[in-house]
Design an enzyme around this catalytic site. Structure first.
Site, mmCIF file in Angstrom:
data_model
loop_
_atom_site.group_PDB
_atom_site.id
_atom_site.type_symbol
_atom_site.label_atom_id
_atom_site.label_comp_id
_atom_site.label_asym_id
_atom_site.label_seq_id
_atom_site.Cartn_x
_atom_site.Cartn_y
_atom_site.Cartn_z
ATOM 1 N N ARG A 119 -1.436 -8.503 17.579
ATOM 2 C CA ARG A 119 -0.155 -8.975 18.101
ATOM 3 C C ARG A 119 -0.164 -9.098 19.616
ATOM 4 O O ARG A 119 0.676 -9.770 20.201
ATOM 5 C CB ARG A 119 0.963 -8.028 17.641
ATOM 6 C CG ARG A 119 1.122 -7.904 16.120
ATOM 7 C CD ARG A 119 1.729 -9.143 15.504
ATOM 8 N NE ARG A 119 2.973 -9.509 16.100
ATOM 9 C CZ ARG A 119 4.155 -8.893 15.892
ATOM 10 N NH1 ARG A 119 4.213 -7.879 15.043
ATOM 11 N NH2 ARG A 119 5.250 -9.292 16.488
ATOM 12 N N ARG A 128 9.104 -9.548 15.343
ATOM 13 C CA ARG A 128 8.614 -10.931 15.277
ATOM 14 C C ARG A 128 9.763 -11.883 15.546
ATOM 15 O O ARG A 128 10.851 -11.728 14.989
ATOM 16 C CB ARG A 128 8.027 -11.223 13.897
ATOM 17 C CG ARG A 128 6.617 -10.710 13.720
ATOM 18 C CD ARG A 128 5.978 -11.305 12.457
ATOM 19 N NE ARG A 128 4.543 -11.140 12.502
ATOM 20 C CZ ARG A 128 3.914 -10.061 12.040
ATOM 21 N NH1 ARG A 128 4.598 -9.069 11.490
ATOM 22 N NH2 ARG A 128 2.597 -9.980 12.138
ATOM 23 N N GLU A 153 5.226 6.895 -10.745
ATOM 24 C CA GLU A 153 4.773 6.712 -12.133
ATOM 25 C C GLU A 153 3.298 7.067 -12.297
ATOM 26 O O GLU A 153 2.895 7.604 -13.337
ATOM 27 C CB GLU A 153 5.094 5.289 -12.600
ATOM 28 C CG GLU A 153 6.612 5.093 -12.705
ATOM 29 C CD GLU A 153 7.055 3.806 -13.390
ATOM 30 O OE1 GLU A 153 6.182 3.019 -13.832
ATOM 31 O OE2 GLU A 153 8.277 3.582 -13.483
ATOM 32 N N HIS A 212 7.643 1.134 -15.400
ATOM 33 C CA HIS A 212 7.351 -0.125 -14.713
ATOM 34 C C HIS A 212 5.889 -0.553 -14.782
ATOM 35 O O HIS A 212 5.591 -1.738 -14.797
ATOM 36 C CB HIS A 212 7.755 -0.035 -13.236
ATOM 37 C CG HIS A 212 9.211 0.193 -13.048
ATOM 38 N ND1 HIS A 212 9.758 1.453 -13.050
ATOM 39 C CD2 HIS A 212 10.240 -0.677 -12.883
ATOM 40 C CE1 HIS A 212 11.062 1.367 -12.876
ATOM 41 N NE2 HIS A 212 11.389 0.088 -12.778
HETATM 42 N N1 URA Z 1 1.088 -6.624 7.443
HETATM 43 C C1 URA Z 1 2.130 -6.285 8.223
HETATM 44 O O1 URA Z 1 3.043 -5.577 7.794
HETATM 45 N N2 URA Z 1 2.148 -6.748 9.490
HETATM 46 C C2 URA Z 1 1.185 -7.529 9.987
HETATM 47 O O2 URA Z 1 1.274 -7.939 11.147
HETATM 48 C C3 URA Z 1 0.096 -7.869 9.153
HETATM 49 C C4 URA Z 1 0.070 -7.406 7.873
#
Ligand code: URA
Length: 269
Positions: free
Chosen positions: A231, A176, A87, A12
């Site tokens: 977050r 989310r 790889e 790949h």
């Molecule tokens: N990458 C992720 O997986 N989550 C995030 O909140 C930001 C970047």
């Protein structure tokens, strides 16, 4: 099985050991467009060379402290990262540093800072194809020590070391709600609160695979990720550039430190 014979390309990545100069170190960004940035930063104004670009795998070669270092993007998530690691190992790479971005889940971690992962919660699938789920996704202590030393040099006070939650999905797995359906399956509802209480620092999508595979294959790995969103504060990616720049800075300093330490200990990667 094992090492590829000289001149034979892996499937790949489109690389062989002649192209890679049998490099034993690799930096692994997720984004193929970050390979060149990393390679040029490693080379510090000297030559860096693009080797191949197939699908999500963009590879560059640079020299650091007199040794060849590969930069190879992995794409997003465990399955594509597992192909890159397997790889690259077939080509003789033995030390890996993932360089990514992440969402912090602890309020005290500012955007733009960088997280050095000591171990990952294995919420991926790919790593289970290499080692049972009881096997830990842990960074190699020599790589971790070099990353922390590098961080102290280039980002003092702006890095954090701890456990990362590494999962296969960006939306439901990271709880989310701004997804197409808005639905978070029961398994993941309020899971972020639990990870916070368990002192996990952040969410990302590749470290579980990278760290598990390398530990299981007898290779060395570490992982760093720039915080692009907190977050606890919101869902906006408020520090994409700063988080990316700082993770690159830290990874390059850590890699340089690892090469120096290996040389001092007479180890060549
Ligand atoms: N990458 C992720 O997986 N989550 C995030 O909140 C930001 C970047």
């Amino acid at each position: 099985m094992g090492r590829k014979p000289e001149g034979e390309k892996v499937m790949h990545l489109g690389l062989d050991t002649g192209m890679t100069k049998s490099a034993r170190y690799a930096l692994l960004p997720g984004d193929p467009y970050r390979s060149e940035t990393l390679a040029r930063k490693l080379a510090e104004g000297a030559d860096a060379e693009e080797l191949a670009w197939k699908r999500e795998y963009c590879s560059w070669l640079a020299e650091v402290e007199g040794v060849p270092v590969l930069v190879c993007s992995t794409g997003i998530g465990g399955p594509s990262a597992s192909i890159a690691i397997d790889e690259l190992a077939q080509l003789g790479v033995t030390s890996f540093i993932r360089v990514g971005t992440t969402g912090a889940i602890q309020l005290h971690i500012p955007v733009g800072d960088v997280i050095i992962t000591s171990g990952s919660v294995r919420l991926d699938g790919a790593s289970t194809h290499y080692a049972p789920i009881e096997f830990p996704a842990v960074a190699h202590y020599e790589v971790m020590a070099a990353l922390v030393a590098g961080a102290k040099q280039v980002l003092p006070g702006r890095f954090h070391v701890g456990v990362t939650v590494s999962c296969d999905t960006f939306y439901p797995g990271q709880e989310r709600k701004d997804s197409f359906s808005g639905y978070v399956p029961r398994r993941f509802q309020n899971i972020t609160e639990e990870w916070k209480r368990l002192h996990c620092l952040n969410y990302e999508m590749e470290s579980a695979t990278v760290l598990t595979l390398c530990a299981a294959l007898g290779l060395r790995a570490g992982s760093v990720a720039g915080v692009v969103v907190n977050r606890e504060q919101g869902e906006e990616f408020t520090a994409l550039e700063e988080g990316e720049d700082n993770s690159v800075k830290l990874a390059v300093a850590g890699l340089r430190e690892l090469v120096r330490r290996d040389r001092a200990g007479s180890r060549d990667g």
